[in-house]
Design a protein around this motif. Structure first.
Motif, PDB file in Angstrom:
ATOM      1  N   GLY A  30       9.411 -36.791  64.347  1.00  0.00           N
ATOM      2  CA  GLY A  30      10.328 -35.829  65.174  1.00  0.00           C
ATOM      3  C   GLY A  30      11.362 -35.402  64.770  1.00  0.00           C
ATOM      4  N   VAL A  31      11.548 -35.723  63.486  1.00  0.00           N
ATOM      5  CA  VAL A  31      13.565 -35.569  62.768  1.00  0.00           C
ATOM      6  C   VAL A  31      12.932 -34.751  62.074  1.00  0.00           C
ATOM      7  CG1 VAL A  31      14.823 -36.250  60.292  1.00  0.00           C
ATOM      8  CG2 VAL A  31      13.143 -38.015  61.900  1.00  0.00           C
ATOM      9  N   ASP A  32      13.867 -33.910  62.225  1.00  0.00           N
ATOM     10  CA  ASP A  32      14.339 -31.660  61.486  1.00  0.00           C
ATOM     11  C   ASP A  32      13.466 -32.444  59.878  1.00  0.00           C
ATOM     12  OD1 ASP A  32      13.971 -29.680  59.969  1.00  0.00           O
ATOM     13  OD2 ASP A  32      16.428 -29.278  61.573  1.00  0.00           O
ATOM     14  N   PRO A  33      13.146 -32.182  59.479  1.00  0.00           N
ATOM     15  CA  PRO A  33      12.662 -32.111  58.023  1.00  0.00           C
ATOM     16  C   PRO A  33      14.170 -31.646  57.103  1.00  0.00           C
ATOM     17  CG  PRO A  33      10.452 -31.018  58.157  1.00  0.00           C
ATOM     18  CD  PRO A  33      11.924 -30.979  59.849  1.00  0.00           C
ATOM     19  N   ASN A  34      14.614 -31.072  57.632  1.00  0.00           N
ATOM     20  CA  ASN A  34      16.018 -30.448  57.087  1.00  0.00           C
ATOM     21  C   ASN A  34      17.200 -31.521  57.248  1.00  0.00           C
ATOM     22  OD1 ASN A  34      15.410 -28.277  56.599  1.00  0.00           O
ATOM     23  ND2 ASN A  34      15.441 -27.049  57.765  1.00  0.00           N
ATOM     24  N   ALA A  35      16.603 -32.577  57.922  1.00  0.00           N
ATOM     25  CA  ALA A  35      17.966 -33.328  57.637  1.00  0.00           C
ATOM     26  C   ALA A  35      17.338 -34.675  56.721  1.00  0.00           C
ATOM     27  CB  ALA A  35      17.882 -33.739  59.730  1.00  0.00           C
ATOM     28  N   GLU A  36      15.908 -34.653  57.097  1.00  0.00           N
ATOM     29  CA  GLU A  36      16.050 -35.904  56.296  1.00  0.00           C
ATOM     30  C   GLU A  36      16.038 -35.841  54.678  1.00  0.00           C
ATOM     31  OE1 GLU A  36      13.638 -39.322  55.173  1.00  0.00           O
ATOM     32  OE2 GLU A  36      14.104 -38.582  56.933  1.00  0.00           O
ATOM     33  N   TYR A  37      15.297 -35.114  54.412  1.00  0.00           N
ATOM     34  CA  TYR A  37      15.656 -35.154  52.822  1.00  0.00           C
ATOM     35  C   TYR A  37      17.339 -34.242  52.613  1.00  0.00           C
ATOM     36  CZ  TYR A  37      10.892 -36.012  53.303  1.00  0.00           C
ATOM     37  OH  TYR A  37       9.541 -36.094  53.259  1.00  0.00           O
ATOM     38  N   ASP A  38      18.243 -35.055  51.584  1.00  0.00           N
ATOM     39  CA  ASP A  38      19.773 -34.543  51.855  1.00  0.00           C
ATOM     40  C   ASP A  38      19.888 -34.511  50.241  1.00  0.00           C
ATOM     41  OD1 ASP A  38      19.991 -36.824  50.656  1.00  0.00           O
ATOM     42  OD2 ASP A  38      20.025 -37.116  52.949  1.00  0.00           O
ATOM     43  N   GLU A  39      21.042 -34.396  50.229  1.00  0.00           N
ATOM     44  CA  GLU A  39      21.503 -34.052  48.206  1.00  0.00           C
ATOM     45  C   GLU A  39      22.096 -35.513  47.867  1.00  0.00           C
ATOM     46  OE1 GLU A  39      25.142 -34.928  51.746  1.00  0.00           O
ATOM     47  OE2 GLU A  39      23.696 -33.465  50.958  1.00  0.00           O
ATOM     48  N   HIS A  40      21.818 -36.423  48.535  1.00  0.00           N
ATOM     49  CA  HIS A  40      21.591 -37.671  48.018  1.00  0.00           C
ATOM     50  C   HIS A  40      20.240 -38.513  47.926  1.00  0.00           C
ATOM     51  CE1 HIS A  40      25.240 -38.358  50.025  1.00  0.00           C
ATOM     52  NE2 HIS A  40      25.303 -37.452  50.610  1.00  0.00           N
ATOM     53  N   GLU A  41      19.226 -37.974  47.367  1.00  0.00           N
ATOM     54  CA  GLU A  41      18.167 -37.967  47.270  1.00  0.00           C
ATOM     55  C   GLU A  41      18.192 -38.268  45.461  1.00  0.00           C
ATOM     56  OE1 GLU A  41      15.883 -38.678  49.069  1.00  0.00           O
ATOM     57  OE2 GLU A  41      16.158 -37.259  50.457  1.00  0.00           O
ATOM     58  N   SER A  42      18.740 -37.432  44.742  1.00  0.00           N
ATOM     59  CA  SER A  42      19.048 -37.752  43.471  1.00  0.00           C
ATOM     60  C   SER A  42      19.833 -38.557  42.522  1.00  0.00           C
ATOM     61  CB  SER A  42      18.981 -36.473  42.371  1.00  0.00           C
ATOM     62  OG  SER A  42      19.977 -36.289  42.660  1.00  0.00           O
ATOM     63  N   SER A  43      20.841 -38.910  43.983  1.00  0.00           N
ATOM     64  CA  SER A  43      21.577 -40.148  43.282  1.00  0.00           C
ATOM     65  C   SER A  43      21.566 -40.997  44.224  1.00  0.00           C
ATOM     66  CB  SER A  43      23.120 -39.857  44.061  1.00  0.00           C
ATOM     67  OG  SER A  43      23.071 -39.354  45.191  1.00  0.00           O
ATOM     68  N   SER A  44      20.257 -41.519  44.563  1.00  0.00           N
ATOM     69  CA  SER A  44      20.017 -42.640  45.293  1.00  0.00           C
ATOM     70  C   SER A  44      19.058 -43.991  44.705  1.00  0.00           C
ATOM     71  CB  SER A  44      19.402 -42.338  47.057  1.00  0.00           C
ATOM     72  OG  SER A  44      20.344 -41.674  47.941  1.00  0.00           O
ATOM     73  N   ALA A  45      19.092 -45.009  44.796  1.00  0.00           N
ATOM     74  CA  ALA A  45      18.202 -45.873  43.891  1.00  0.00           C
ATOM     75  C   ALA A  45      16.911 -46.309  45.826  1.00  0.00           C
ATOM     76  CB  ALA A  45      18.106 -47.031  43.653  1.00  0.00           C
ATOM     77  N   HIS A  46      15.471 -46.035  45.246  1.00  0.00           N
ATOM     78  CA  HIS A  46      14.770 -45.491  45.785  1.00  0.00           C
ATOM     79  C   HIS A  46      13.763 -46.634  45.688  1.00  0.00           C
ATOM     80  CE1 HIS A  46      15.208 -41.594  47.879  1.00  0.00           C
ATOM     81  NE2 HIS A  46      15.931 -41.250  46.306  1.00  0.00           N
ATOM     82  N   PHE A  47      12.993 -47.604  46.683  1.00  0.00           N
ATOM     83  CA  PHE A  47      11.526 -48.066  46.324  1.00  0.00           C
ATOM     84  C   PHE A  47      10.744 -48.189  47.033  1.00  0.00           C
ATOM     85  CE2 PHE A  47      16.079 -49.947  45.871  1.00  0.00           C
ATOM     86  CZ  PHE A  47      16.074 -51.066  44.707  1.00  0.00           C
ATOM     87  N   LEU A  48       9.992 -48.372  46.834  1.00  0.00           N
ATOM     88  CA  LEU A  48       8.153 -48.048  47.671  1.00  0.00           C
ATOM     89  C   LEU A  48       7.625 -49.511  47.601  1.00  0.00           C
ATOM     90  CD1 LEU A  48       6.235 -45.865  47.895  1.00  0.00           C
ATOM     91  CD2 LEU A  48       5.251 -46.219  45.363  1.00  0.00           C
ATOM     92  N   ALA A  49       6.852 -49.984  48.481  1.00  0.00           N
ATOM     93  CA  ALA A  49       6.429 -51.051  48.849  1.00  0.00           C
ATOM     94  C   ALA A  49       4.784 -50.705  49.079  1.00  0.00           C
ATOM     95  CB  ALA A  49       6.261 -51.582  50.601  1.00  0.00           C
ATOM     96  N   CYS A  50       4.178 -51.761  48.355  1.00  0.00           N
ATOM     97  CA  CYS A  50       1.914 -50.873  48.255  1.00  0.00           C
ATOM     98  C   CYS A  50       1.651 -52.269  48.857  1.00  0.00           C
ATOM     99  CB  CYS A  50       2.120 -51.016  46.930  1.00  0.00           C
ATOM    100  SG  CYS A  50       2.705 -49.563  46.237  1.00  0.00           S
ATOM    101  N   LEU A  51       1.108 -52.297  49.366  1.00  0.00           N
ATOM    102  CA  LEU A  51       0.264 -53.061  50.380  1.00  0.00           C
ATOM    103  C   LEU A  51      -1.735 -52.726  49.804  1.00  0.00           C
ATOM    104  CD1 LEU A  51       0.224 -53.689  53.786  1.00  0.00           C
ATOM    105  CD2 LEU A  51       1.029 -55.199  52.606  1.00  0.00           C
ATOM    106  N   ASP A  52      -1.576 -54.032  48.937  1.00  0.00           N
ATOM    107  CA  ASP A  52      -3.300 -53.684  48.242  1.00  0.00           C
ATOM    108  C   ASP A  52      -2.675 -52.939  47.205  1.00  0.00           C
ATOM    109  OD1 ASP A  52      -3.994 -56.016  48.840  1.00  0.00           O
ATOM    110  OD2 ASP A  52      -4.768 -55.101  50.730  1.00  0.00           O
ATOM    111  N   GLU A  53      -2.143 -52.124  46.836  1.00  0.00           N
ATOM    112  CA  GLU A  53      -1.693 -50.923  46.011  1.00  0.00           C
ATOM    113  C   GLU A  53      -1.644 -49.991  46.506  1.00  0.00           C
ATOM    114  OE1 GLU A  53      -4.199 -51.141  42.177  1.00  0.00           O
ATOM    115  OE2 GLU A  53      -4.257 -53.197  41.877  1.00  0.00           O
ATOM    116  N   LYS A  54      -1.410 -49.986  47.872  1.00  0.00           N
ATOM    117  CA  LYS A  54      -1.307 -48.701  48.716  1.00  0.00           C
ATOM    118  C   LYS A  54      -0.199 -48.386  49.447  1.00  0.00           C
ATOM    119  CE  LYS A  54      -3.850 -46.307  52.551  1.00  0.00           C
ATOM    120  NZ  LYS A  54      -2.101 -46.110  54.178  1.00  0.00           N
ATOM    121  N   PRO A  55       0.506 -46.580  48.513  1.00  0.00           N
ATOM    122  CA  PRO A  55       2.109 -46.950  49.498  1.00  0.00           C
ATOM    123  C   PRO A  55       1.531 -47.116  50.773  1.00  0.00           C
ATOM    124  CG  PRO A  55       1.071 -45.921  47.754  1.00  0.00           C
ATOM    125  CD  PRO A  55       0.396 -45.773  47.651  1.00  0.00           C
TER     126      PRO A  55
END
Length: 144
Positions: A30-55
């Motif tokens: 129930g987090v407000d989408p406006n609070a979830e995505y912020d001005e730091h998206e482009s300056s952060s290092a992001h990671f993705l975990a996949c189980l059997d190739e599924k994110p």
């Protein structure tokens, strides 16, 4: 079962990470989408975990005035309990250590109560009192 964590380098991976964050934080918690995505998206290092190739999981880190902040750790409900969170923490910490501009800085995060035991396994300790962020209780934790 094949579990893999990669640093995000492509738009399709970032889109998957955002979909996971939306599912976990916005829909489930129930987090407000406006609070979830912020001005730091482009300056952060992001990671993705996949189980059997599924994110199934994601996280990010960034440098702040207080050190290095690890954040936005999210694992889809049906993938929890399978080591995805631990794999994400390991990958993020390894990436931070590999960056000279980040390696020697203090490392901290805001842990939801349910995630405190996970971060404790990696040497993070609670700092200060419990607090509320986006209507969810957290502790600030710092790497010892």
């Amino acid at each position: 079962m094949s579990l893999q964590v990669e640093k995000i380098t492509r738009d399709d991976q970032l889109k998957s990470a955002y979909q996971i964050r939306n599912e976990v934080f916005v829909v489930e918690q129930g987090v407000d989408p406006n609070a979830e995505y912020d001005e730091h998206e482009s300056s952060s290092a992001h990671f993705l975990a996949c189980l059997d190739e599924k994110p199934v999981g994601t996280a990010r880190w960034r440098i702040t005035s207080n050190g290095v902040k690890l954040e936005r750790f999210a694992v889809l409900a049906d993938a929890r309990g399978q080591g995805v969170g631990q794999a994400l923490v390991k990958a993020v910490l390894a990436d931070i250590q590999a960056k000279p501009e980040a390696a020697l800085k203090s490392k901290y995060l805001h842990a939801q109560l349910s995630a405190v035991p996970l971060y404790s396994k990696f040497g993070f300790n609670k700092v200060g009192d419990i607090f509320e962020e986006c209507n969810i209780m957290h502790y600030k934790m710092q790497l010892a």
